[in-house]
Design a protein around this motif. Sequence first.
Motif, PDB file in Angstrom:
ATOM      1  N   GLY A 275       0.807  -1.212   0.000  1.00 22.15           N
ATOM      2  CA  GLY A 275       0.000   0.000   0.000  1.00 22.15           C
ATOM      3  C   GLY A 275       0.839   1.259   0.000  1.00 22.15           C
ATOM      4  N   VAL A 276       1.830   1.296   0.873  1.00 21.86           N
ATOM      5  CA  VAL A 276       2.615   2.531   0.998  1.00 21.86           C
ATOM      6  C   VAL A 276       3.492   2.748  -0.231  1.00 21.86           C
ATOM      7  N   THR A 277       4.079   1.678  -0.795  1.00 23.12           N
ATOM      8  CA  THR A 277       4.912   1.860  -1.988  1.00 23.12           C
ATOM      9  C   THR A 277       4.061   2.260  -3.195  1.00 23.12           C
ATOM     10  N   SER A 278       2.914   1.620  -3.360  1.00 22.92           N
ATOM     11  CA  SER A 278       2.031   1.939  -4.494  1.00 22.92           C
ATOM     12  C   SER A 278       1.503   3.361  -4.392  1.00 22.92           C
ATOM     13  N   THR A 279       1.112   3.737  -3.176  1.00 21.28           N
ATOM     14  CA  THR A 279       0.577   5.082  -2.978  1.00 21.28           C
ATOM     15  C   THR A 279       1.657   6.138  -3.215  1.00 21.28           C
ATOM     16  N   SER A 280       2.849   5.904  -2.685  1.00 20.00           N
ATOM     17  CA  SER A 280       3.944   6.860  -2.871  1.00 20.00           C
ATOM     18  C   SER A 280       4.266   7.026  -4.351  1.00 20.00           C
ATOM     19  N   PHE A 281       4.314   5.905  -5.068  1.00 21.54           N
ATOM     20  CA  PHE A 281       4.601   5.965  -6.506  1.00 21.54           C
ATOM     21  C   PHE A 281       3.490   6.704  -7.252  1.00 21.54           C
ATOM     22  N   SER A 282       2.252   6.400  -6.914  1.00 23.97           N
ATOM     23  CA  SER A 282       1.114   7.046  -7.584  1.00 23.97           C
ATOM     24  C   SER A 282       1.137   8.550  -7.379  1.00 23.97           C
ATOM     25  N   PRO A 352      -0.089  16.525   0.185  1.00 21.90           N
ATOM     26  CA  PRO A 352       1.039  16.600   1.125  1.00 21.90           C
ATOM     27  C   PRO A 352       0.777  15.874   2.437  1.00 21.90           C
ATOM     28  N   PHE A 353      -0.503  15.867   2.903  1.00 21.90           N
ATOM     29  CA  PHE A 353      -0.823  15.154   4.142  1.00 21.90           C
ATOM     30  C   PHE A 353      -0.640  13.645   3.959  1.00 21.90           C
ATOM     31  N   VAL A 354      -1.075  13.151   2.794  1.00 21.62           N
ATOM     32  CA  VAL A 354      -0.872  11.732   2.507  1.00 21.62           C
ATOM     33  C   VAL A 354       0.616  11.426   2.362  1.00 21.62           C
ATOM     34  N   SER A 355       1.354  12.355   1.797  1.00 23.19           N
ATOM     35  CA  SER A 355       2.802  12.171   1.663  1.00 23.19           C
ATOM     36  C   SER A 355       3.477  12.107   3.026  1.00 23.19           C
ATOM     37  N   VAL A 356       2.991  12.928   3.961  1.00 25.30           N
ATOM     38  CA  VAL A 356       3.527  12.871   5.327  1.00 25.30           C
ATOM     39  C   VAL A 356       3.245  11.507   5.945  1.00 25.30           C
ATOM     40  N   TYR A 357       2.045  10.992   5.690  1.00 27.76           N
ATOM     41  CA  TYR A 357       1.673   9.680   6.210  1.00 27.76           C
ATOM     42  C   TYR A 357       2.580   8.587   5.636  1.00 27.76           C
ATOM     43  N   THR A 358       2.793   8.607   4.317  1.00 31.40           N
ATOM     44  CA  THR A 358       3.674   7.599   3.714  1.00 31.40           C
ATOM     45  C   THR A 358       5.111   7.777   4.188  1.00 31.40           C
ATOM     46  N   ILE A 488      10.672   9.408  -1.873  1.00 31.20           N
ATOM     47  CA  ILE A 488       9.539   9.824  -2.705  1.00 31.20           C
ATOM     48  C   ILE A 488       8.611  10.751  -1.929  1.00 31.20           C
ATOM     49  N   SER A 489       8.366  10.397  -0.666  1.00 32.19           N
ATOM     50  CA  SER A 489       7.474  11.223   0.151  1.00 32.19           C
ATOM     51  C   SER A 489       8.067  12.598   0.395  1.00 32.19           C
ATOM     52  N   VAL A 490       9.360  12.631   0.699  1.00 29.43           N
ATOM     53  CA  VAL A 490      10.024  13.914   0.934  1.00 29.43           C
ATOM     54  C   VAL A 490       9.990  14.757  -0.338  1.00 29.43           C
ATOM     55  N   LYS A 491      10.198  14.106  -1.489  1.00 33.16           N
ATOM     56  CA  LYS A 491      10.156  14.819  -2.765  1.00 33.16           C
ATOM     57  C   LYS A 491       8.788  15.465  -2.981  1.00 33.16           C
ATOM     58  N   SER A 492       7.712  14.718  -2.693  1.00 29.43           N
ATOM     59  CA  SER A 492       6.360  15.254  -2.862  1.00 29.43           C
ATOM     60  C   SER A 492       6.114  16.429  -1.920  1.00 29.43           C
ATOM     61  N   ILE A 493       6.593  16.302  -0.678  1.00 28.33           N
ATOM     62  CA  ILE A 493       6.409  17.385   0.301  1.00 28.33           C
ATOM     63  C   ILE A 493       7.180  18.630  -0.126  1.00 28.33           C
ATOM     64  N   ILE A 494       8.418  18.427  -0.582  1.00 32.83           N
ATOM     65  CA  ILE A 494       9.234  19.566  -1.011  1.00 32.83           C
ATOM     66  C   ILE A 494       8.593  20.253  -2.235  1.00 32.83           C
TER      67      ILE A 494
END
Length: 501
Positions: A275-282, A352-358, A488-494
């Motif tokens: 779940g977390v890898t698929s969501t982060s990639f998506s 970004p909130f979902v990215s923080v979660y991942t 990936i999550s940090v990239k999305s947040i940045i």
Amino acid sequence: MTLLPKDSSLTISDENTKDNPLFPVFLKLNDLHTVVIGGGNVGLEKLTAILNNSPAATVTVIALEILPQVNELAAEHPGLTIIQKSFADNDLDNADLVIAATNDSELNHFIRQSAHDRKLLINVADKPDLCDFYLGSIVQKGNLKIAISTNGKSPTIAKRLKEVLYDGLPDEIDITLQQMSDLRNSLNGDFAYKVRKLNEVTSVLVEPKVAEKRNFIWLLWGAIILSILIAVTALWYNEPAFRAYAQTITNEFYYFLAAGFVFAMIDGAIGMSYGVTSTSFSLSMGVPPASASMGVHLSEIMSNGIAGWMHYRMGNINWKLFKMLLIPGIIGAVTGAYLLSSLEHYSQYTKPFVSVYTLILGIVILSKAFKTGVKKSSEKIKKIPLLGLGGGFIDAVGGGGWGSIVLSTLIAGGRHPRFSLGTVKLSRFFIALMSSITFITMLNSKHWEAVAGLVIGSAIASPIAAKISNRISAKAIMMAVGVIVILISVKSIIAFTTKIL
């Protein structure tokens, strides 16, 4: 003879001892003195069971009335002594084991008290609550002896199992046992070497069946994949409409097809993180959180349904725990899916909130890679419905986390790992199903090709993930997954922060 305290259990042990806590023991009755009080039908039954298993056993029968069949046994077995009299307390002075087989309830209680005064184990016929042990149902083929029990639940099942095992075990098994004994005595070397050599020899008893089953599974999946390839090839060359449609498929589908395959393989190797890898990639590919979560849950329906069914067949489901998790988990999942779908138009803010979660889950995965074990609590977690509610909600909102949150909490809280895993897998099927229905109802997604890629890719990986998992270091994969998810999550947040500033 086989003595099994508080009813017998199959002497082939199982990891779970909570359902049947009885401990099977094989006694050398030739070296013990067994006293049987009662010479009627019940006493004859007990005596026959003893002498059939231990013909040279030393047995004393004490009773006022003695059946002729008991005297016939005494004529055949020198170790059997018959004393025709009423039971007295001092009759147990030289006993090692006691069996009360009378139809006098008051006398049976007196015999039991006399035995316990001498710290002797006693079996009281047809009175389970008064027994220290039961005489189990026995299957014997030469030197092989198996004791069976249903923990007092169904003697009929024990009888049927005895018939099945007796018919299923070849008569030549005793010859094999003798040959193994001769081989063991001829081996030189340390204990580890002997064990390894004996394991190599005895592997033929199970490997043909395992290999046959494995080959059948691979043959089945190979036939399915080959059929799909033939069908697609035929459509491509014979149906212009299909070829025209296939040519319109964007690269997004193929990216997610490959990603779904890889993430499912990772999940098969370490039992988590799909779940977390698929969501982060998506999210990194520009898919909104709601559509990303929908793709994850749709692709997990089949895999968790199959896994849940297998755990059900293996008896790994704690139904009480399942019921406590299911309804709150569905409520939480549907609520989370509804809220996330309602905010689809504001995905630039929810992303970004979902990215923080991942990001948090990535850190959790990475930390688990460095831990050698899980420290269990001395008390089981009791707020199961609340755990299910929170786990379902977070799983739907974040696109994953049901296994990581619920399973980890249950095991850390003292729950049995195998039953926790089976229960979480089965309940996950319903969580994924209800979340998917909610997403499909609420969304008008423009990312169906991404969703389809995840579904098909994970489905293709499912049959081979388990085989590959045995050859890959789970720690290395967890470390890699944790690092990738964090990056990936940090990239999305940045990216979000830069866009705002």
